[in-house]
Design a protein around this motif. Structure first.
Motif, PDB file in Angstrom:
ATOM      1  N   LEU A   8       0.828  -1.206   0.000  1.00 24.86           N
ATOM      2  CA  LEU A   8       0.000   0.000   0.000  1.00 24.86           C
ATOM      3  C   LEU A   8       0.865   1.260   0.000  1.00 24.86           C
ATOM      4  O   LEU A   8       0.586   2.216  -0.727  1.00 24.86           O
ATOM      5  CB  LEU A   8      -0.942   0.001   1.207  1.00 24.86           C
ATOM      6  N   SER A   9       1.946   1.247   0.767  1.00 27.77           N
ATOM      7  CA  SER A   9       2.859   2.392   0.808  1.00 27.77           C
ATOM      8  C   SER A   9       3.496   2.628  -0.557  1.00 27.77           C
ATOM      9  O   SER A   9       3.570   3.763  -1.043  1.00 27.77           O
ATOM     10  CB  SER A   9       3.930   2.154   1.863  1.00 27.77           C
ATOM     11  N   ILE A  10       3.955   1.561  -1.182  1.00 32.45           N
ATOM     12  CA  ILE A  10       4.553   1.675  -2.521  1.00 32.45           C
ATOM     13  C   ILE A  10       3.513   2.199  -3.508  1.00 32.45           C
ATOM     14  O   ILE A  10       3.781   3.102  -4.309  1.00 32.45           O
ATOM     15  CB  ILE A  10       5.113   0.317  -2.986  1.00 32.45           C
ATOM     16  N   PHE A  11       2.305   1.634  -3.444  1.00 34.71           N
ATOM     17  CA  PHE A  11       1.229   2.024  -4.350  1.00 34.71           C
ATOM     18  C   PHE A  11       0.939   3.521  -4.232  1.00 34.71           C
ATOM     19  O   PHE A  11       0.808   4.210  -5.243  1.00 34.71           O
ATOM     20  CB  PHE A  11      -0.025   1.196  -4.031  1.00 34.71           C
ATOM     21  N   ARG A  12       0.865   4.023  -3.027  1.00 36.86           N
ATOM     22  CA  ARG A  12       0.547   5.444  -2.808  1.00 36.86           C
ATOM     23  C   ARG A  12       1.640   6.373  -3.340  1.00 36.86           C
ATOM     24  O   ARG A  12       1.371   7.517  -3.696  1.00 36.86           O
ATOM     25  CB  ARG A  12       0.321   5.713  -1.323  1.00 36.86           C
ATOM     26  N   ASN A  13       2.881   5.885  -3.395  1.00 31.68           N
ATOM     27  CA  ASN A  13       3.991   6.715  -3.883  1.00 31.68           C
ATOM     28  C   ASN A  13       4.145   6.686  -5.401  1.00 31.68           C
ATOM     29  O   ASN A  13       4.997   7.398  -5.938  1.00 31.68           O
ATOM     30  CB  ASN A  13       5.297   6.282  -3.221  1.00 31.68           C
ATOM     31  N   LEU A  14       3.348   5.902  -6.086  1.00 30.95           N
ATOM     32  CA  LEU A  14       3.425   5.818  -7.549  1.00 30.95           C
ATOM     33  C   LEU A  14       2.559   6.886  -8.201  1.00 30.95           C
ATOM     34  O   LEU A  14       1.584   7.364  -7.608  1.00 30.95           O
ATOM     35  CB  LEU A  14       2.942   4.431  -8.021  1.00 30.95           C
ATOM     36  N   SER A  15       2.904   7.203  -9.445  1.00 27.97           N
ATOM     37  CA  SER A  15       2.058   8.106 -10.224  1.00 27.97           C
ATOM     38  C   SER A  15       0.744   7.390 -10.538  1.00 27.97           C
ATOM     39  O   SER A  15       0.638   6.165 -10.418  1.00 27.97           O
ATOM     40  CB  SER A  15       2.757   8.494 -11.530  1.00 27.97           C
ATOM     41  N   GLU A  16      -0.246   8.165 -10.931  1.00 29.06           N
ATOM     42  CA  GLU A  16      -1.560   7.572 -11.229  1.00 29.06           C
ATOM     43  C   GLU A  16      -1.454   6.536 -12.347  1.00 29.06           C
ATOM     44  O   GLU A  16      -2.085   5.474 -12.282  1.00 29.06           O
ATOM     45  CB  GLU A  16      -2.543   8.686 -11.608  1.00 29.06           C
ATOM     46  N   THR A  17      -0.643   6.799 -13.347  1.00 23.67           N
ATOM     47  CA  THR A  17      -0.459   5.870 -14.460  1.00 23.67           C
ATOM     48  C   THR A  17       0.143   4.552 -13.974  1.00 23.67           C
ATOM     49  O   THR A  17      -0.303   3.468 -14.351  1.00 23.67           O
ATOM     50  CB  THR A  17       0.453   6.492 -15.543  1.00 23.67           C
ATOM     51  N   ARG A  18       1.153   4.669 -13.122  1.00 22.98           N
ATOM     52  CA  ARG A  18       1.797   3.459 -12.607  1.00 22.98           C
ATOM     53  C   ARG A  18       0.902   2.731 -11.616  1.00 22.98           C
ATOM     54  O   ARG A  18       0.948   1.505 -11.521  1.00 22.98           O
ATOM     55  CB  ARG A  18       3.142   3.809 -11.988  1.00 22.98           C
ATOM     56  N   GLN A  19       0.086   3.450 -10.877  1.00 24.68           N
ATOM     57  CA  GLN A  19      -0.883   2.800  -9.995  1.00 24.68           C
ATOM     58  C   GLN A  19      -1.835   1.943 -10.817  1.00 24.68           C
ATOM     59  O   GLN A  19      -2.126   0.800 -10.460  1.00 24.68           O
ATOM     60  CB  GLN A  19      -1.687   3.835  -9.192  1.00 24.68           C
ATOM     61  N   GLN A  20      -2.290   2.512 -11.940  1.00 21.76           N
ATOM     62  CA  GLN A  20      -3.203   1.774 -12.818  1.00 21.76           C
ATOM     63  C   GLN A  20      -2.499   0.532 -13.379  1.00 21.76           C
ATOM     64  O   GLN A  20      -3.078  -0.549 -13.440  1.00 21.76           O
ATOM     65  CB  GLN A  20      -3.702   2.676 -13.960  1.00 21.76           C
ATOM     66  N   ALA A  21      -1.244   0.671 -13.776  1.00 22.92           N
ATOM     67  CA  ALA A  21      -0.481  -0.464 -14.306  1.00 22.92           C
ATOM     68  C   ALA A  21      -0.317  -1.546 -13.245  1.00 22.92           C
ATOM     69  O   ALA A  21      -0.447  -2.739 -13.535  1.00 22.92           O
ATOM     70  CB  ALA A  21       0.885   0.004 -14.814  1.00 22.92           C
ATOM     71  N   LEU A  22      -0.044  -1.124 -12.002  1.00 20.53           N
ATOM     72  CA  LEU A  22       0.108  -2.088 -10.915  1.00 20.53           C
ATOM     73  C   LEU A  22      -1.208  -2.818 -10.647  1.00 20.53           C
ATOM     74  O   LEU A  22      -1.219  -4.034 -10.442  1.00 20.53           O
ATOM     75  CB  LEU A  22       0.610  -1.388  -9.644  1.00 20.53           C
ATOM     76  N   LEU A  23      -2.300  -2.100 -10.665  1.00 22.43           N
ATOM     77  CA  LEU A  23      -3.616  -2.728 -10.481  1.00 22.43           C
ATOM     78  C   LEU A  23      -3.911  -3.737 -11.594  1.00 22.43           C
ATOM     79  O   LEU A  23      -4.421  -4.828 -11.336  1.00 22.43           O
ATOM     80  CB  LEU A  23      -4.717  -1.665 -10.426  1.00 22.43           C
ATOM     81  N   GLU A  24      -3.593  -3.362 -12.833  1.00 17.94           N
ATOM     82  CA  GLU A  24      -3.813  -4.278 -13.954  1.00 17.94           C
ATOM     83  C   GLU A  24      -2.952  -5.530 -13.806  1.00 17.94           C
ATOM     84  O   GLU A  24      -3.405  -6.640 -14.061  1.00 17.94           O
ATOM     85  CB  GLU A  24      -3.522  -3.570 -15.282  1.00 17.94           C
ATOM     86  N   TYR A  25      -1.712  -5.352 -13.387  1.00 15.94           N
ATOM     87  CA  TYR A  25      -0.820  -6.495 -13.195  1.00 15.94           C
ATOM     88  C   TYR A  25      -1.321  -7.392 -12.059  1.00 15.94           C
ATOM     89  O   TYR A  25      -1.315  -8.620 -12.171  1.00 15.94           O
ATOM     90  CB  TYR A  25       0.610  -6.025 -12.922  1.00 15.94           C
ATOM     91  N   ALA A  26      -1.783  -6.780 -10.980  1.00 18.75           N
ATOM     92  CA  ALA A  26      -2.322  -7.559  -9.859  1.00 18.75           C
ATOM     93  C   ALA A  26      -3.554  -8.350 -10.310  1.00 18.75           C
ATOM     94  O   ALA A  26      -3.720  -9.527  -9.947  1.00 18.75           O
ATOM     95  CB  ALA A  26      -2.666  -6.645  -8.694  1.00 18.75           C
ATOM     96  N   ALA A  27      -4.414  -7.733 -11.116  1.00 19.65           N
ATOM     97  CA  ALA A  27      -5.595  -8.431 -11.629  1.00 19.65           C
ATOM     98  C   ALA A  27      -5.176  -9.585 -12.537  1.00 19.65           C
ATOM     99  O   ALA A  27      -5.762 -10.676 -12.491  1.00 19.65           O
ATOM    100  CB  ALA A  27      -6.496  -7.456 -12.383  1.00 19.65           C
ATOM    101  N   PHE A  28      -4.155  -9.357 -13.348  1.00 21.31           N
ATOM    102  CA  PHE A  28      -3.618 -10.406 -14.215  1.00 21.31           C
ATOM    103  C   PHE A  28      -3.126 -11.584 -13.383  1.00 21.31           C
ATOM    104  O   PHE A  28      -3.442 -12.739 -13.653  1.00 21.31           O
ATOM    105  CB  PHE A  28      -2.496  -9.839 -15.081  1.00 21.31           C
ATOM    106  N   LEU A  29      -2.324 -11.303 -12.352  1.00 19.16           N
ATOM    107  CA  LEU A  29      -1.800 -12.367 -11.495  1.00 19.16           C
ATOM    108  C   LEU A  29      -2.920 -13.118 -10.784  1.00 19.16           C
ATOM    109  O   LEU A  29      -2.890 -14.347 -10.679  1.00 19.16           O
ATOM    110  CB  LEU A  29      -0.817 -11.799 -10.470  1.00 19.16           C
ATOM    111  N   ALA A  30      -3.909 -12.393 -10.302  1.00 22.50           N
ATOM    112  CA  ALA A  30      -5.031 -13.032  -9.617  1.00 22.50           C
ATOM    113  C   ALA A  30      -5.794 -13.949 -10.573  1.00 22.50           C
ATOM    114  O   ALA A  30      -6.172 -15.061 -10.213  1.00 22.50           O
ATOM    115  CB  ALA A  30      -5.961 -11.972  -9.031  1.00 22.50           C
ATOM    116  N   GLY A  31      -5.992 -13.498 -11.793  1.00 22.08           N
ATOM    117  CA  GLY A  31      -6.672 -14.330 -12.791  1.00 22.08           C
ATOM    118  C   GLY A  31      -5.861 -15.550 -13.157  1.00 22.08           C
ATOM    119  O   GLY A  31      -6.391 -16.648 -13.329  1.00 22.08           O
ATOM    120  N   LYS A  32      -4.555 -15.375 -13.270  1.00 28.51           N
ATOM    121  CA  LYS A  32      -3.667 -16.492 -13.604  1.00 28.51           C
ATOM    122  C   LYS A  32      -3.686 -17.534 -12.496  1.00 28.51           C
ATOM    123  O   LYS A  32      -3.740 -18.725 -12.752  1.00 28.51           O
ATOM    124  CB  LYS A  32      -2.251 -15.964 -13.835  1.00 28.51           C
TER     125      LYS A  32
END
Length: 122
Positions: A8-32
């Protein structure tokens, strides 16, 4: 819990674009991970009946489908030996298929025994 706070700390320090990328990657991993669980082989043999007329190759395919939890490499040697008995030595297909069914059943029992042993040792 500590990892989730760090994430959560890392996520909050990211830009909005990178936050979105991290969320997409997390969703990808969860689906996998969900797909891997869904793709896990059954723990019990599937009820695939033996046809009246069946050749040895089709029997091996049927048995591999019946016992998807077994490692193919562990069965390959014995199945190959049975195929040789049939093709080279002229042993009847019915006799070879009977033996193949016993091999697969024995391998399944060994698989169960290994699982039980793993549970007992952990």
């Amino acid at each position: 819990m500590r990892d989730s706070k760090r994430l959560l700390s890392i996520f909050r320090n990211l830009s909005e674009t990178r936050q979105q990328a991290l969320l997409e990657y997390a969703a990808f991993l969860a689906g996998k991970e969900g797909a891997e669980i869904a793709a896990a082989p059954p723990t019990e043999p599937l009820p695939i009946p033996r046809p009246e007329q069946e050749n040895v190759v089709k029997a091996i395919r049927r048995l591999m489908q019946t016992y998807p939890m077994l490692e193919r490499n562990r069965i390959f040697h014995e199945a190959s030996a049975q195929m040789t008995r049939h093709l080279i030595h002229g042993v009847a297909a019915v006799e070879v298929i009977d033996e193949l069914e016993q091999i697969f059943a024995r391998q399944y029992q060994q698989h169960l025994d290994a699982l039980k042993q793993d549970l007992l040792s952990s």
